[in-house]
Design an enzyme around this catalytic site. Structure first.
Site, PDB file in Angstrom:
ATOM      1  N   ASP A   4       3.786   2.328  -5.059  1.00 25.73           N
ATOM      2  CA  ASP A   4       2.638   2.716  -5.701  1.00 25.73           C
ATOM      3  C   ASP A   4       2.462   1.825  -6.877  1.00 25.73           C
ATOM      4  O   ASP A   4       3.052   1.502  -7.717  1.00 25.73           O
ATOM      5  CB  ASP A   4       3.026   3.991  -6.718  1.00 25.73           C
ATOM      6  CG  ASP A   4       2.117   4.580  -7.376  1.00 25.73           C
ATOM      7  OD1 ASP A   4       0.868   4.242  -7.776  1.00 25.73           O
ATOM      8  OD2 ASP A   4       2.125   5.957  -7.695  1.00 25.73           O
ATOM      9  N   MET A   5       1.086   1.261  -6.755  1.00 25.44           N
ATOM     10  CA  MET A   5       0.591  -0.096  -7.686  1.00 25.44           C
ATOM     11  C   MET A   5       0.628   0.570  -9.189  1.00 25.44           C
ATOM     12  O   MET A   5       0.472  -0.346 -10.026  1.00 25.44           O
ATOM     13  CB  MET A   5      -0.679  -0.409  -7.371  1.00 25.44           C
ATOM     14  CG  MET A   5      -1.848   0.446  -7.409  1.00 25.44           C
ATOM     15  SD  MET A   5      -3.389   0.059  -6.862  1.00 25.44           S
ATOM     16  CE  MET A   5      -4.702   1.349  -7.228  1.00 25.44           C
TER      17      MET A   5
ATOM     18  N   HIS B 296     -12.808  -0.973  -8.219  1.00 26.01           N
ATOM     19  CA  HIS B 296     -13.786  -0.205  -8.400  1.00 26.01           C
ATOM     20  C   HIS B 296     -13.612   1.318  -8.299  1.00 26.01           C
ATOM     21  O   HIS B 296     -14.675   2.248  -8.549  1.00 26.01           O
ATOM     22  CB  HIS B 296     -15.149  -0.646  -7.917  1.00 26.01           C
ATOM     23  CG  HIS B 296     -14.944  -0.336  -6.297  1.00 26.01           C
ATOM     24  ND1 HIS B 296     -16.307  -0.186  -5.501  1.00 26.01           N
ATOM     25  CD2 HIS B 296     -14.089  -0.066  -5.389  1.00 26.01           C
ATOM     26  CE1 HIS B 296     -15.764   0.038  -4.183  1.00 26.01           C
ATOM     27  NE2 HIS B 296     -14.646   0.160  -4.373  1.00 26.01           N
TER      28      HIS B 296
ATOM     29  N   ASP C 144       0.797  -1.149   0.069  1.00 30.25           N
ATOM     30  CA  ASP C 144      -0.090  -0.061  -0.149  1.00 30.25           C
ATOM     31  C   ASP C 144       0.683   1.213  -0.084  1.00 30.25           C
ATOM     32  O   ASP C 144       2.144   1.228  -0.021  1.00 30.25           O
ATOM     33  CB  ASP C 144      -1.143  -0.061   1.180  1.00 30.25           C
ATOM     34  CG  ASP C 144      -2.375   0.591   1.011  1.00 30.25           C
ATOM     35  OD1 ASP C 144      -2.243   1.795   0.220  1.00 30.25           O
ATOM     36  OD2 ASP C 144      -3.311  -0.056   1.482  1.00 30.25           O
TER      37      ASP C 144
END
Length: 348
Positions: A232-233, A250, A212
């Site tokens: 950072d994804m 989502h 995260d």
């Protein structure tokens, strides 16, 4: 066509019910803050109004109003009235006990914050301006920037942690086969590690990583088979047999979802070697064809929430399939719903 008097009466009653629909949730928030669920639970049996009133931390002058508060809470189905003015908990309010493992108090308090209500009240203004979200119209900045600078971010983390507790209690017993045979798992956007901790406990030989933002995982303590990594994804995701994203995609637009999914694709081995992505997401159902009315309502409510707070949405199976294909995946499998969301395995 002119309405009949009975239709007018029914329409007016329905109108007032909808206009004042906020009153039941506001009343529930009040009940939680006053400790009503715990008071009834501690009583050990259905609790008379007089006993309940005497147990609450209220001004004596407000005692006569507890009856009216309980009346709307019973009407909304939050509490049960065993006999006149004698109350007990329902399965719903058992989720609001402070010491219960499934405690969801932070969710009730979180969605009723001033910051959230301000965003909802800005919806019509948002439809008429160029802002990306109603939240931005209300606060002058997007949800993520607002959360990073304000205590609101901690409240959001609390809401997500409460949701993760509920999901993990259903996910692991019923869908434990999703994690069997894995050597490593990365929980992307896993917050403080609620779900990852439950998985690591159930599968002690599985190496779990919570990935995260750095400020989210800072100072969180790792264990033998659970570690916390900041990053950072959108830039890189740590490698593992499987990647887990619970209710993450989502929050983002299609292009951003594809980017994250491509990062996931790079982080896992080929399907033949057990590589997969596990999503916990809403798969929008046709409200006219599905018998689970509550689940459909929850899905639709979540979708409008995504519109107000993020530049995002809930998705149909066809929309998910398009994202998976664009990100370079070969197939997927949707499992039965946990609540109104479903586990989805996505294969390279």
């Amino acid at each position: 066509m002119e309405l009949q008097s009975s239709e007018i009466r029914n329409a007016q009653a329905h109108f007032f019910t909808q206009v004042f629909s906020f009153t039941s949730m506001s009343s529930l928030k009040c009940a939680v803050q006053l400790g009503i669920p715990d008071a009834i639970h501690s009583h050990g049996k259905p609790m008379a109004l007089s006993d309940l009133t005497n147990s609450l931390p209220i001004n004596p002058s407000k005692a006569p109003y507890i009856y009216r508060l309980m009346r709307i809470l019973v009407a909304a189905g939050y509490f049960s009235e065993e006999e006149k003015n004698v109350y007990s908990l329902t399965p719903f309010t058992r989720l609001l006990l402070k010491n219960d493992p499934l405690n969801s108090i932070s969710m009730v308090l979180g969605v009723n914050q001033i910051a959230e209500l301000k965003a909802w009240n800005a919806m019509s203004e948002w439809f008429q301006n160029e802002d990306l979200t109603a939240f931005e119209t209300a606060h002058g900045k997007n949800f993520w920037d607002f959360g990073a600078e304000d205590k609101y971010g901690k409240n959001f983390d609390g809401v997500m942690a409460a949701d993760s507790i509920l999901v993990s209690k259903m996910l692991i017993p019923e869908f434990n086969y999703l994690f069997e045979g894995l050597d490593s798992l990365v929980d992307v956007g896993g917050g403080t590690g609620t779900i990852a901790k439950a998985i690591a406990k159930s599968f002690p030989d599985l190496k779990c990583t919570v990935f995260d933002l750095p400020h989210v995982v800072a100072n969180l303590e790792s264990t033998e088979n659970l570690e916390f990594v900041g990053g950072d994804m959108f830039e890189k995701i740590p490698s593992a047999n499987a990647i887990l994203l619970k209710w993450i995609l989502h929050d983002w637009k299609d292009e951003e979802c594809v980017k994250v999914l491509k990062m996931c694709r790079k982080a896992i081995p080929e399907k033949e070697k057990g590589g997969k992505v596990i999503l916990i997401e809403t798969v929008l159902m046709d409200s006219k064809k599905h018998e689970n009315e509550e689940a459909v309502k929850a899905q639709i409510s979540s979708d409008i929430d995504m519109m107000v707070f993020f530049t995002a949405k809930e998705r149909t199976e066809e929309e998910w399939a398009t994202l998976f294909r664009e990100a370079g995946f070969s197939g997927y499998k949707i499992f039965p719903m946990i609540d109104f969301r479903s586990p989805i395995e996505v294969y390279p």
